[in-house]
Scaffold this motif. Structure first.
Motif, PDB file in Angstrom:
ATOM      1  N   ILE A  74       0.825  -1.204   0.000  1.00  0.00           N
ATOM      2  CA  ILE A  74       0.000   0.000   0.000  1.00  0.00           C
ATOM      3  C   ILE A  74       0.866   1.263   0.000  1.00  0.00           C
ATOM      4  O   ILE A  74       0.539   2.249  -0.655  1.00  0.00           O
ATOM      5  N   HIS A  75       1.988   1.226   0.699  1.00  0.00           N
ATOM      6  CA  HIS A  75       2.887   2.379   0.715  1.00  0.00           C
ATOM      7  C   HIS A  75       3.601   2.554  -0.633  1.00  0.00           C
ATOM      8  O   HIS A  75       3.853   3.678  -1.062  1.00  0.00           O
ATOM      9  N   PHE A  76       3.915   1.443  -1.292  1.00  0.00           N
ATOM     10  CA  PHE A  76       4.509   1.514  -2.626  1.00  0.00           C
ATOM     11  C   PHE A  76       3.545   2.214  -3.587  1.00  0.00           C
ATOM     12  O   PHE A  76       3.937   3.129  -4.318  1.00  0.00           O
ATOM     13  N   TYR A  77       2.266   1.792  -3.584  1.00  0.00           N
ATOM     14  CA  TYR A  77       1.295   2.391  -4.501  1.00  0.00           C
ATOM     15  C   TYR A  77       0.958   3.828  -4.113  1.00  0.00           C
ATOM     16  O   TYR A  77       0.702   4.659  -4.979  1.00  0.00           O
ATOM     17  N   GLU A 108       3.868  10.546  -6.755  1.00  0.00           N
ATOM     18  CA  GLU A 108       4.809  10.976  -7.792  1.00  0.00           C
ATOM     19  C   GLU A 108       4.080  11.319  -9.085  1.00  0.00           C
ATOM     20  O   GLU A 108       4.386  12.329  -9.730  1.00  0.00           O
ATOM     21  N   LEU A 109       3.094  10.514  -9.463  1.00  0.00           N
ATOM     22  CA  LEU A 109       2.366  10.752 -10.707  1.00  0.00           C
ATOM     23  C   LEU A 109       1.497  12.002 -10.636  1.00  0.00           C
ATOM     24  O   LEU A 109       1.469  12.793 -11.583  1.00  0.00           O
ATOM     25  N   ILE A 110       0.793  12.198  -9.514  1.00  0.00           N
ATOM     26  CA  ILE A 110      -0.066  13.394  -9.439  1.00  0.00           C
ATOM     27  C   ILE A 110       0.756  14.670  -9.346  1.00  0.00           C
ATOM     28  O   ILE A 110       0.311  15.716  -9.813  1.00  0.00           O
ATOM     29  N   SER A 111       1.943  14.586  -8.757  1.00  0.00           N
ATOM     30  CA  SER A 111       2.770  15.801  -8.696  1.00  0.00           C
ATOM     31  C   SER A 111       3.162  16.247 -10.103  1.00  0.00           C
ATOM     32  O   SER A 111       3.321  17.438 -10.345  1.00  0.00           O
ATOM     33  N   GLN A 112       3.270  15.318 -11.045  1.00  0.00           N
ATOM     34  CA  GLN A 112       3.637  15.653 -12.421  1.00  0.00           C
ATOM     35  C   GLN A 112       2.434  15.970 -13.295  1.00  0.00           C
ATOM     36  O   GLN A 112       2.503  16.854 -14.141  1.00  0.00           O
ATOM     37  N   PHE A 113       1.325  15.225 -13.120  1.00  0.00           N
ATOM     38  CA  PHE A 113       0.245  15.296 -14.094  1.00  0.00           C
ATOM     39  C   PHE A 113      -1.082  15.846 -13.572  1.00  0.00           C
ATOM     40  O   PHE A 113      -1.852  16.397 -14.352  1.00  0.00           O
ATOM     41  N   GLU A 114      -1.385  15.672 -12.299  1.00  0.00           N
ATOM     42  CA  GLU A 114      -2.664  16.137 -11.747  1.00  0.00           C
ATOM     43  C   GLU A 114      -2.450  16.667 -10.327  1.00  0.00           C
ATOM     44  O   GLU A 114      -2.887  16.054  -9.350  1.00  0.00           O
ATOM     45  N   PRO A 115      -1.827  17.820 -10.181  1.00  0.00           N
ATOM     46  CA  PRO A 115      -1.498  18.328  -8.845  1.00  0.00           C
ATOM     47  C   PRO A 115      -2.704  18.801  -8.033  1.00  0.00           C
ATOM     48  O   PRO A 115      -2.536  19.214  -6.889  1.00  0.00           O
TER      49      PRO A 115
END
Length: 131
Positions: free
Chosen positions: A4-7, A13-20
């Protein structure tokens, strides 16, 4: 690091780049949960939930206002085919449309799942409005 911590880290990381616009709800007790109000028509919720002796589940939800009760959205959801488990919850002031997948069946990143689930649910909403 457990699953769960990995996901969670992957999603962050993904939202910081694409959907902040996603904001983490630190009070959620059953895993991790984020809210997004980027669309003025509805609220989005994404959560990672894991209970003892259960796999990790990803759940994407769109919260629609009460006015959608006047559509046939229940029939549309009931008759749709999806690779995810879809559910509809009616409350006095809103409707929740949810898409759920076990991590064991996940075939993309967490944000990829959110985008695919969002697309499916938005298509359902438009289908209900058109009918």
């Amino acid at each position: 690091m457990n699953l769960i911590h990995f996901y969670r880290q992957q999603f962050l990381e993904l939202i910081s780049q694409f959907e902040p616009n996603w904001e983490e709800n630190r009070n959620y007790r059953f895993g991790f949960r984020w809210n997004s109000y980027a669309n003025s028509s509805f609220k989005e919720i994404f959560q990672m939930t894991q209970f003892p002796d259960e796999p990790l589940y990803l759940v994407y939800t769109i919260e629609l206002p009460e006015k959608y009760k006047r559509t046939n959205i229940g029939e549309v959801v009931k008759n749709v085919s999806s690779s995810y488990e879809l559910s509809l919850y009616l409350f006095s002031d809103k409707i929740l449309l949810t898409s759920c997948v076990s991590i064991e069946s996940l075939q993309q990143t967490t944000l990829g799942y959110v985008n695919q689930a969002r697309g499916e649910i938005v298509d359902l909403v438009f289908s209900a409005i058109q009918m």
